[in-house]
Design a protein around this motif. Structure first.
Motif, PDB file in Angstrom:
ATOM      1  N   LEU A 195      38.883  -3.949  15.066  1.00  0.00           N
ATOM      2  CA  LEU A 195      40.131  -3.273  14.738  1.00  0.00           C
ATOM      3  C   LEU A 195      41.310  -4.229  14.678  1.00  0.00           C
ATOM      4  O   LEU A 195      42.426  -3.814  14.353  1.00  0.00           O
ATOM      5  N   MET A 196      41.072  -5.508  14.968  1.00  0.00           N
ATOM      6  CA  MET A 196      42.163  -6.476  15.052  1.00  0.00           C
ATOM      7  C   MET A 196      42.381  -7.183  13.723  1.00  0.00           C
ATOM      8  O   MET A 196      41.457  -7.382  12.938  1.00  0.00           O
ATOM      9  N   LYS A 197      43.624  -7.573  13.490  1.00  0.00           N
ATOM     10  CA  LYS A 197      43.952  -8.356  12.306  1.00  0.00           C
ATOM     11  C   LYS A 197      43.489  -9.797  12.504  1.00  0.00           C
ATOM     12  O   LYS A 197      43.303 -10.259  13.624  1.00  0.00           O
ATOM     13  N   ASP A 198      43.336 -10.500  11.377  1.00  0.00           N
ATOM     14  CA  ASP A 198      42.833 -11.869  11.445  1.00  0.00           C
ATOM     15  C   ASP A 198      43.707 -12.761  12.321  1.00  0.00           C
ATOM     16  O   ASP A 198      43.197 -13.568  13.104  1.00  0.00           O
ATOM     17  N   TYR A 199      45.018 -12.644  12.203  1.00  0.00           N
ATOM     18  CA  TYR A 199      45.875 -13.547  12.985  1.00  0.00           C
ATOM     19  C   TYR A 199      45.854 -13.179  14.464  1.00  0.00           C
ATOM     20  O   TYR A 199      46.066 -14.027  15.328  1.00  0.00           O
ATOM     21  N   ASP A 200      45.570 -11.890  14.775  1.00  0.00           N
ATOM     22  CA  ASP A 200      45.393 -11.515  16.177  1.00  0.00           C
ATOM     23  C   ASP A 200      44.117 -12.144  16.739  1.00  0.00           C
ATOM     24  O   ASP A 200      44.092 -12.658  17.864  1.00  0.00           O
ATOM     25  N   LEU A 201      43.054 -12.094  15.940  1.00  0.00           N
ATOM     26  CA  LEU A 201      41.796 -12.723  16.362  1.00  0.00           C
ATOM     27  C   LEU A 201      41.992 -14.212  16.607  1.00  0.00           C
ATOM     28  O   LEU A 201      41.517 -14.761  17.605  1.00  0.00           O
ATOM     29  N   LEU A 202      42.687 -14.867  15.691  1.00  0.00           N
ATOM     30  CA  LEU A 202      42.893 -16.308  15.820  1.00  0.00           C
ATOM     31  C   LEU A 202      43.723 -16.640  17.046  1.00  0.00           C
ATOM     32  O   LEU A 202      43.437 -17.593  17.775  1.00  0.00           O
ATOM     33  N   TYR A 203      44.766 -15.847  17.292  1.00  0.00           N
ATOM     34  CA  TYR A 203      45.581 -16.052  18.486  1.00  0.00           C
ATOM     35  C   TYR A 203      44.728 -15.933  19.746  1.00  0.00           C
ATOM     36  O   TYR A 203      44.816 -16.763  20.657  1.00  0.00           O
ATOM     37  N   CYS A 204      43.891 -14.894  19.788  1.00  0.00           N
ATOM     38  CA  CYS A 204      43.062 -14.667  20.979  1.00  0.00           C
ATOM     39  C   CYS A 204      42.021 -15.765  21.156  1.00  0.00           C
ATOM     40  O   CYS A 204      41.764 -16.219  22.282  1.00  0.00           O
ATOM     41  N   PHE A 205      41.437 -16.227  20.049  1.00  0.00           N
ATOM     42  CA  PHE A 205      40.436 -17.296  20.168  1.00  0.00           C
ATOM     43  C   PHE A 205      41.090 -18.593  20.613  1.00  0.00           C
ATOM     44  O   PHE A 205      40.528 -19.337  21.422  1.00  0.00           O
ATOM     45  N   ARG A 206      42.263 -18.867  20.094  1.00  0.00           N
ATOM     46  CA  ARG A 206      42.990 -20.074  20.514  1.00  0.00           C
ATOM     47  C   ARG A 206      43.221 -20.050  22.019  1.00  0.00           C
ATOM     48  O   ARG A 206      43.063 -21.056  22.712  1.00  0.00           O
ATOM     49  N   ARG A 207      43.583 -18.894  22.539  1.00  0.00           N
ATOM     50  CA  ARG A 207      43.805 -18.737  23.978  1.00  0.00           C
ATOM     51  C   ARG A 207      42.504 -18.934  24.754  1.00  0.00           C
ATOM     52  O   ARG A 207      42.454 -19.674  25.742  1.00  0.00           O
ATOM     53  N   ASP A 208      41.422 -18.287  24.288  1.00  0.00           N
ATOM     54  CA  ASP A 208      40.153 -18.347  25.020  1.00  0.00           C
ATOM     55  C   ASP A 208      39.485 -19.709  24.914  1.00  0.00           C
ATOM     56  O   ASP A 208      38.829 -20.161  25.864  1.00  0.00           O
ATOM     57  N   SER A 209      39.619 -20.380  23.761  1.00  0.00           N
ATOM     58  CA  SER A 209      39.030 -21.716  23.640  1.00  0.00           C
ATOM     59  C   SER A 209      39.710 -22.700  24.582  1.00  0.00           C
ATOM     60  O   SER A 209      39.074 -23.622  25.105  1.00  0.00           O
ATOM     61  N   ASN A 210      40.993 -22.499  24.818  1.00  0.00           N
ATOM     62  CA  ASN A 210      41.697 -23.334  25.792  1.00  0.00           C
ATOM     63  C   ASN A 210      41.188 -23.054  27.205  1.00  0.00           C
ATOM     64  O   ASN A 210      41.008 -23.979  28.014  1.00  0.00           O
ATOM     65  N   LYS A 211      40.929 -21.778  27.513  1.00  0.00           N
ATOM     66  CA  LYS A 211      40.358 -21.429  28.812  1.00  0.00           C
ATOM     67  C   LYS A 211      39.006 -22.099  29.009  1.00  0.00           C
ATOM     68  O   LYS A 211      38.732 -22.683  30.068  1.00  0.00           O
ATOM     69  N   VAL A 212      38.148 -22.002  27.995  1.00  0.00           N
ATOM     70  CA  VAL A 212      36.806 -22.585  28.102  1.00  0.00           C
ATOM     71  C   VAL A 212      36.894 -24.079  28.371  1.00  0.00           C
ATOM     72  O   VAL A 212      36.199 -24.613  29.254  1.00  0.00           O
ATOM     73  N   GLN A 213      37.745 -24.760  27.639  1.00  0.00           N
ATOM     74  CA  GLN A 213      37.895 -26.201  27.835  1.00  0.00           C
ATOM     75  C   GLN A 213      38.365 -26.519  29.247  1.00  0.00           C
ATOM     76  O   GLN A 213      37.811 -27.409  29.922  1.00  0.00           O
ATOM     77  N   ASN A 214      39.366 -25.804  29.738  1.00  0.00           N
ATOM     78  CA  ASN A 214      39.890 -26.056  31.082  1.00  0.00           C
ATOM     79  C   ASN A 214      38.864 -25.723  32.162  1.00  0.00           C
ATOM     80  O   ASN A 214      38.726 -26.462  33.144  1.00  0.00           O
ATOM     81  N   TYR A 215      38.141 -24.618  31.994  1.00  0.00           N
ATOM     82  CA  TYR A 215      37.130 -24.231  32.993  1.00  0.00           C
ATOM     83  C   TYR A 215      36.008 -25.262  33.060  1.00  0.00           C
ATOM     84  O   TYR A 215      35.491 -25.565  34.140  1.00  0.00           O
ATOM     85  N   LEU A 216      35.612 -25.794  31.907  1.00  0.00           N
ATOM     86  CA  LEU A 216      34.567 -26.821  31.904  1.00  0.00           C
ATOM     87  C   LEU A 216      35.025 -28.073  32.638  1.00  0.00           C
ATOM     88  O   LEU A 216      34.256 -28.688  33.391  1.00  0.00           O
ATOM     89  N   LYS A 217      36.282 -28.465  32.433  1.00  0.00           N
ATOM     90  CA  LYS A 217      36.815 -29.637  33.128  1.00  0.00           C
ATOM     91  C   LYS A 217      36.852 -29.409  34.632  1.00  0.00           C
ATOM     92  O   LYS A 217      36.501 -30.294  35.431  1.00  0.00           O
ATOM     93  N   ILE A 218      37.284 -28.214  35.036  1.00  0.00           N
ATOM     94  CA  ILE A 218      37.345 -27.887  36.465  1.00  0.00           C
ATOM     95  C   ILE A 218      35.958 -27.889  37.074  1.00  0.00           C
ATOM     96  O   ILE A 218      35.724 -28.425  38.164  1.00  0.00           O
ATOM     97  N   LEU A 219      34.997 -27.288  36.362  1.00  0.00           N
ATOM     98  CA  LEU A 219      33.624 -27.227  36.864  1.00  0.00           C
ATOM     99  C   LEU A 219      33.035 -28.621  37.010  1.00  0.00           C
ATOM    100  O   LEU A 219      32.391 -28.938  38.025  1.00  0.00           O
ATOM    101  N   LYS A 220      33.276 -29.478  36.026  1.00  0.00           N
ATOM    102  CA  LYS A 220      32.772 -30.847  36.102  1.00  0.00           C
ATOM    103  C   LYS A 220      33.361 -31.574  37.310  1.00  0.00           C
ATOM    104  O   LYS A 220      32.639 -32.244  38.065  1.00  0.00           O
ATOM    105  N   CYS A 221      34.676 -31.448  37.509  1.00  0.00           N
ATOM    106  CA  CYS A 221      35.325 -32.182  38.598  1.00  0.00           C
ATOM    107  C   CYS A 221      34.927 -31.651  39.971  1.00  0.00           C
ATOM    108  O   CYS A 221      35.009 -32.378  40.959  1.00  0.00           O
TER     109      CYS A 221
END
Length: 229
Positions: A195-221
């Motif tokens: 039900l989401m517009k394309d730019y809403d999807l992109l905004y949400c993915f940008r947010r979540d991809s940043n979370k994934v990257q940060n969580y991986l760094k934290i887990l590694k450390c």
């Protein structure tokens, strides 16, 4: 489909496949994640480095597409950040801030990462199809959308290999549920992205991809702090 896009996925499979595969011009012995005879075993730190690099590339692409969406569709800046609905991943409980992520059990943080990646598999494919048929976007933008979709799938495979390695080393328990059927653990409203517009999807993915990257760094450390932390 351009060869440079498929090469990203191919390189990732070569690095992380359980089967021993040879890397041309790098080493005579094949590289693998387990201890098969004649293999060079990837360390846990190396596996972490690979998934972190992959996640960084994925987030960088999402940033590029975010900027292009602003240029093409939203002349008034900052509108793209005004999402009219919650992200479809908002019901996935994620730690708020670095300190909370550091306090979270390793198994739970690993599951959070996997759940976020699984939740983006179908939405990103849909997003690529939408961009590919949009006349205002050039082929490069469409290629980036496809690459982003492929990278989510390959990153999930990589994180699963990291989890398997941690389990074999006794670092985490075998309770991580994401190695085979994480789709069953997604919230019931996970298909809300339709039900989401394309730019809403992109905004949400940008947010979540940043979370994934940060969580991986934290887990590694937390697990291998002596390697670049």
């Amino acid at each position: 489909m351009p060869g440079n896009i498929r090469s990203v996925s191919l390189a990732w499979v070569l690095f992380l496949s359980l089967a021993c595969s040879r890397l041309t011009g790098v080493a005579a012995a094949p590289i693998c994640t387990n201890g098969q005879a004649g293999c060079h075993v990837l360390s846990l730190a190396n596996l972490f480095d690979r998934v972190i690099q992959h996640s960084a590339r994925m987030h960088s692409i999402s940033n590029d597409l975010h900027s292009e969406f602003e240029q093409y569709f939203l002349p008034s800046k900052n509108q793209i950040g005004r999402v009219g609905r919650n992200c479809h991943t908002s019901t996935i409980l994620t730690p708020n801030g670095k300190e909370n992520a550091q306090r979270m059990a390793r198994e739970e943080l690993t599951e959070v990462i996997l759940k976020l990646l699984v939740a983006w598999r179908d939405p990103l494919w849909h997003f690529h199809q939408s961009v590919a048929h949009h006349h205002d976007f050039n082929n490069l933008s469409s290629n980036k959308a496809l690459e982003m979709s492929d990278m989510v799938r390959e990153l999930r495979k990589g994180v699963e290999k990291v989890a398997e390695k941690m389990q074999k080393l006794g670092i985490i328990s075998n309770s991580v549920s994401g190695l085979s059927s994480l789709e069953d653990f997604l919230p019931s409203d996970a298909a809300e992205w339709r039900l989401m517009k394309d730019y809403d999807l992109l905004y949400c993915f940008r947010r979540d991809s940043n979370k994934v990257q940060n969580y991986l760094k934290i887990l590694k450390c937390r697990i291998v702090p002596e390697h670049g932390c």
